[in-house]
Structures are given as structure tokens and as C-alpha cells.
Design a protein around this motif. Structure first.
Motif, PDB file in Angstrom:
ATOM      1  N   THR A  90      -0.408  -1.571  25.410  1.00 52.37           N
ATOM      2  CA  THR A  90      -0.266  -2.219  24.100  1.00 52.37           C
ATOM      3  C   THR A  90       0.827  -1.565  23.267  1.00 52.37           C
ATOM      4  O   THR A  90       1.360  -2.187  22.346  1.00 52.37           O
ATOM      5  CB  THR A  90      -1.596  -2.151  23.330  1.00 52.37           C
ATOM      6  OG1 THR A  90      -2.020  -0.782  23.221  1.00 52.37           O
ATOM      7  CG2 THR A  90      -2.669  -2.949  24.055  1.00 52.37           C
ATOM      8  N   THR A  91       1.150  -0.306  23.587  1.00 51.58           N
ATOM      9  CA  THR A  91       2.196   0.398  22.841  1.00 51.58           C
ATOM     10  C   THR A  91       3.577   0.129  23.417  1.00 51.58           C
ATOM     11  O   THR A  91       4.514  -0.225  22.694  1.00 51.58           O
ATOM     12  CB  THR A  91       1.926   1.913  22.844  1.00 51.58           C
ATOM     13  OG1 THR A  91       0.627   2.160  22.295  1.00 51.58           O
ATOM     14  CG2 THR A  91       2.970   2.649  22.015  1.00 51.58           C
ATOM     15  N   ILE A 125       7.605   7.395  15.246  1.00 47.47           N
ATOM     16  CA  ILE A 125       7.102   8.750  15.479  1.00 47.47           C
ATOM     17  C   ILE A 125       5.594   8.729  15.689  1.00 47.47           C
ATOM     18  O   ILE A 125       5.047   9.458  16.529  1.00 47.47           O
ATOM     19  CB  ILE A 125       7.456   9.665  14.292  1.00 47.47           C
ATOM     20  CG1 ILE A 125       8.976   9.852  14.202  1.00 47.47           C
ATOM     21  CG2 ILE A 125       6.769  11.018  14.434  1.00 47.47           C
ATOM     22  CD1 ILE A 125       9.561  10.640  15.340  1.00 47.47           C
ATOM     23  N   GLU A 126       4.907   7.882  14.949  1.00 51.89           N
ATOM     24  CA  GLU A 126       3.448   7.806  15.074  1.00 51.89           C
ATOM     25  C   GLU A 126       3.036   7.357  16.472  1.00 51.89           C
ATOM     26  O   GLU A 126       2.144   7.937  17.088  1.00 51.89           O
ATOM     27  CB  GLU A 126       2.892   6.838  14.033  1.00 51.89           C
ATOM     28  CG  GLU A 126       1.381   6.678  14.092  1.00 51.89           C
ATOM     29  CD  GLU A 126       0.861   5.701  13.060  1.00 51.89           C
ATOM     30  OE1 GLU A 126      -0.257   5.191  13.242  1.00 51.89           O
ATOM     31  OE2 GLU A 126       1.581   5.452  12.076  1.00 51.89           O
ATOM     32  N   ASP A 127       3.700   6.327  16.997  1.00 52.97           N
ATOM     33  CA  ASP A 127       3.375   5.859  18.342  1.00 52.97           C
ATOM     34  C   ASP A 127       3.753   6.891  19.394  1.00 52.97           C
ATOM     35  O   ASP A 127       3.092   7.018  20.423  1.00 52.97           O
ATOM     36  CB  ASP A 127       4.090   4.536  18.628  1.00 52.97           C
ATOM     37  CG  ASP A 127       3.529   3.393  17.795  1.00 52.97           C
ATOM     38  OD1 ASP A 127       2.345   3.480  17.421  1.00 52.97           O
ATOM     39  OD2 ASP A 127       4.277   2.432  17.522  1.00 52.97           O
ATOM     40  N   TYR A 128       4.823   7.640  19.138  1.00 57.64           N
ATOM     41  CA  TYR A 128       5.229   8.685  20.077  1.00 57.64           C
ATOM     42  C   TYR A 128       4.172   9.772  20.175  1.00 57.64           C
ATOM     43  O   TYR A 128       3.858  10.258  21.243  1.00 57.64           O
ATOM     44  CB  TYR A 128       6.563   9.280  19.641  1.00 57.64           C
ATOM     45  CG  TYR A 128       7.061  10.389  20.536  1.00 57.64           C
ATOM     46  CD1 TYR A 128       7.671  10.094  21.743  1.00 57.64           C
ATOM     47  CD2 TYR A 128       6.905  11.721  20.169  1.00 57.64           C
ATOM     48  CE1 TYR A 128       8.136  11.114  22.566  1.00 57.64           C
ATOM     49  CE2 TYR A 128       7.360  12.743  20.992  1.00 57.64           C
ATOM     50  CZ  TYR A 128       7.974  12.434  22.184  1.00 57.64           C
ATOM     51  OH  TYR A 128       8.426  13.445  22.999  1.00 57.64           O
ATOM     52  N   ALA A 187      -8.750   3.037  30.139  1.00 62.06           N
ATOM     53  CA  ALA A 187      -8.603   2.947  28.683  1.00 62.06           C
ATOM     54  C   ALA A 187      -7.239   3.463  28.235  1.00 62.06           C
ATOM     55  O   ALA A 187      -6.582   2.863  27.368  1.00 62.06           O
ATOM     56  CB  ALA A 187      -9.722   3.732  28.004  1.00 62.06           C
ATOM     57  N   ILE A 188      -6.794   4.570  28.830  1.00 60.84           N
ATOM     58  CA  ILE A 188      -5.486   5.123  28.466  1.00 60.84           C
ATOM     59  C   ILE A 188      -4.369   4.156  28.841  1.00 60.84           C
ATOM     60  O   ILE A 188      -3.408   3.957  28.081  1.00 60.84           O
ATOM     61  CB  ILE A 188      -5.285   6.489  29.150  1.00 60.84           C
ATOM     62  CG1 ILE A 188      -6.245   7.518  28.548  1.00 60.84           C
ATOM     63  CG2 ILE A 188      -3.848   6.969  28.995  1.00 60.84           C
ATOM     64  CD1 ILE A 188      -6.216   8.860  29.245  1.00 60.84           C
ATOM     65  N   LEU A 189      -4.488   3.535  30.007  1.00 55.63           N
ATOM     66  CA  LEU A 189      -3.467   2.574  30.432  1.00 55.63           C
ATOM     67  C   LEU A 189      -3.426   1.365  29.502  1.00 55.63           C
ATOM     68  O   LEU A 189      -2.343   0.835  29.209  1.00 55.63           O
ATOM     69  CB  LEU A 189      -3.739   2.130  31.868  1.00 55.63           C
ATOM     70  CG  LEU A 189      -3.448   3.163  32.960  1.00 55.63           C
ATOM     71  CD1 LEU A 189      -3.850   2.625  34.324  1.00 55.63           C
ATOM     72  CD2 LEU A 189      -1.970   3.545  32.962  1.00 55.63           C
ATOM     73  N   VAL A 190      -4.596   0.927  29.029  1.00 55.46           N
ATOM     74  CA  VAL A 190      -4.632  -0.200  28.093  1.00 55.46           C
ATOM     75  C   VAL A 190      -3.922   0.171  26.793  1.00 55.46           C
ATOM     76  O   VAL A 190      -3.124  -0.611  26.249  1.00 55.46           O
ATOM     77  CB  VAL A 190      -6.088  -0.627  27.824  1.00 55.46           C
ATOM     78  CG1 VAL A 190      -6.153  -1.626  26.671  1.00 55.46           C
ATOM     79  CG2 VAL A 190      -6.703  -1.230  29.077  1.00 55.46           C
TER      80      VAL A 190
END
Length: 280
Positions: free
Chosen positions: A158-159, A277-280, A151-154
Motif C-alpha cells: 500500500t506504500t 519522510i514519514e513513509d520512509y 501483514a508487512i507485505l500488505v
């Protein structure tokens, strides 16, 4: 080796099959816990990366309330999961010991002539606990950890594809550590179990024949013999503990290096305005 591995998993399934409904509930509960664990970072990202920067009070309150709800839900699910596993573990222990006791009564006298009662008791008590820990802990946690990693890799993929590749770069080092330490620790654990069985057998024999030992003034001889075996057990356990500690520290260092690499890549992307920043 290839034929024994399926037999092991068939035996594990045979042990938990009477409790598969409860095991399914525990698995679903753990998956929900995993999902909640993945939700919290997204909420924190919204809180810090959007609500605070843009001064959005409504979004700020929604994020705080959602984090509180996630925390409460995690506590409830954690209690439910631990309760299910305690019940499952207790029933598996009960069932295994009952089946083992029934099996022992059907064995021939030759079996009991080649093994001491203390060794048999050690197998019945300690080994059953180890099997229960494997069934109710290791197997299920491995399954859940695998699902969480996927799940983390998915989410990472996507990011940012680059971040995903950097995160995956540390995996070969983890596999190398696993193959290097696993057989050594497993063999040492087997030696420790065998040694403890011998110690149980020795103590059982001496206590059962204490009158004869005292009549021949053999207390010191038996004491020296037991001390020798205890020292051997101590050395084995110390070596096993050192191996486990080294493996744990090596795994932690590899993970930390991977985290630093991900932070460097993400930080560079933020500075170059390729990542928010949010994605980071």
C-alpha cells in the motif's frame, strides 16, 4: 513422502486437540502481539516524520503516549502468551509421557529384547520434549511469522509497489537456503538422537550389571566403549551446530542485503520527492 506429511500434521493436531481452547487463546494473543509490533513503526514515523518536523506538540504527545501504551500492552500480552505456552507445554508433556508409558506396558516381550531400557527411557524423556517443542513452539511460531510477513507485505504494497518487489526479491535466496540446509540438519538431529539413545542404553546396561563388570575387571573396557560413543556424539552435535550457525548467518546476511536494498530504493524515492519522510 506425500502420504507421510499429512499423517504428521494429523498426529500433531491429535496431540493438541484436548487443549485447543488454550491454544486458540495463545494464537490470538500472539496475533495481537504481532499487531502491536506493526503499530510501533507507524507511531515512530508519525513522531519523527510529522510531529517533530512540523512542530506539532499535540501530535508529539499523542505519539509518545501511544508508544507507552503499546509498550505496556506488549508486556501484558507477552506475559499472558508465555504463561499459556508454559501451561500448554507442561500438559502436553504430561499427556504424552502418560500415553507412552501406558503403550509401553502393552508391548510384547520381543520389543524389550531388541531394545535396552536406557534407549526406551531416552525416547520417553528426550523425544517427548522435542515433540512438545515442535507443537508449542515451532508450529505456532511458524504460523504467526507467516501472518506477520503477510501483514508487512500488505503495508509495504500500500506504500510502494517498488519497495515491495525489492523486499520480495530476497525470498528465493531464503528458500534456497532452507532446502539446502533443512534436510541436512534434520538428518543430523536424527543421528544425534539415535546416538544419545545408544549412550543411555549403554550406561543403563553397565550400571545394571555393575557387579558382573567389576567381577570380570571390565571397567576399562566399558569406559573405552563409552568414550568412543561420546566422541561420536560430540562430532555429530558439533557438525549439527556448525550447520545451524552457517544457516543462521546466511539467513541474516540475506536479510541484511534485502534491508540495504530497500533503504536504497526508499532513500532514492525520498530524494526524488516520490516518498515522504514519514513513509520512509
Amino acid at each position: 513422502m506425500t502420504t507421510s506429511r499429512p499423517n504428521i500434521w494429523r498426529r500433531v493436531y491429535g496431540i493438541v486437540r484436548p487443549y485447543r481452547a488454550r491454544l486458540a487463546v495463545s494464537t490470538v494473543t500472539m496475533l495481537l502481539l504481532t499487531g502491536l509490533g506493526l503499530t510501533s513503526p507507524k507511531l515512530y514515523a508519525k513522531l519523527v516524520g510529522t510531529a517533530l518536523i512540523e512542530g506539532d506538540r499535540d501530535l508529539f504527545l499523542i505519539c509518545v503516549g501511544s508508544l507507552l501504551a503499546v509498550h505496556m500492552g506488549t508486556n501484558v500480552l507477552s506475559f499472558l502468551y508465555s504463561y499459556q505456552m508454559r501451561v500448554l507445554g507442561g500438559r502436553v508433556v504430561f499427556d504424552l509421557r502418560r500415553r507412552m508409558y501406558d503403550h509401553l506396558q502393552r508391548l510384547s516381550l520381543g520389543f524389550y529384547e531388541s531394545r535396552s531400557s536406557g534407549e526406551i527411557i531416552s525416547r520417553m524423556m528426550n523425544d517427548v520434549n522435542s515433540i512438545t517443542s515442535l507443537v508449542t513452539g515451532t508450529v505456532l511460531n511458524t504460523l504467526i511469522s507467516s501472518c506477520k510477513a503477510i501483514a508487512i507485505l500488505v503495508v509495504l504494497f500500500t506504500t510502494s509497489t517498488n519497495v515491495t518487489l525489492v523486499a520480495l526479491a530476497a525470498l528465493p535466496l531464503h528458500f534456497l537456503g532452507y532446502f539446502f540446509f533443512n534436510n541436512r540438519i534434520s538428518h543430523t538431529a536424527w543421528k544425534s538422537s539415535e546416538k544419545m539413545s545408544q549412550i543411555y542404553g549403554k550406561v543403563s546396561e553397565v550400571l545394571g550389571a555393575m557387579k558382573m563388570v567389576k567381577s570380570h575387571s571390565g571397567e576399562m573396557r566399558e569406559s573405552r566403549s563409552l568414550v568412543t560413543q561420546l566422541r561420536e556424539s560430540y562430532d555429530i552435535n558439533l557438525y549439527s551446530g556448525n550447520l545451524g550457525s552457517i544457516w543462521g548467518h546466511a539467513t541474516g546476511n540475506i536479510s541484511y542485503v534485502g534491508q540495504v536494498a530497500v533503504m536504497l530504493v526508499c532513500g532514492s524515492a525520498v530524494l526524488d520527492d516520490n516518498l515522504s519522510i514519514e513513509d520512509y
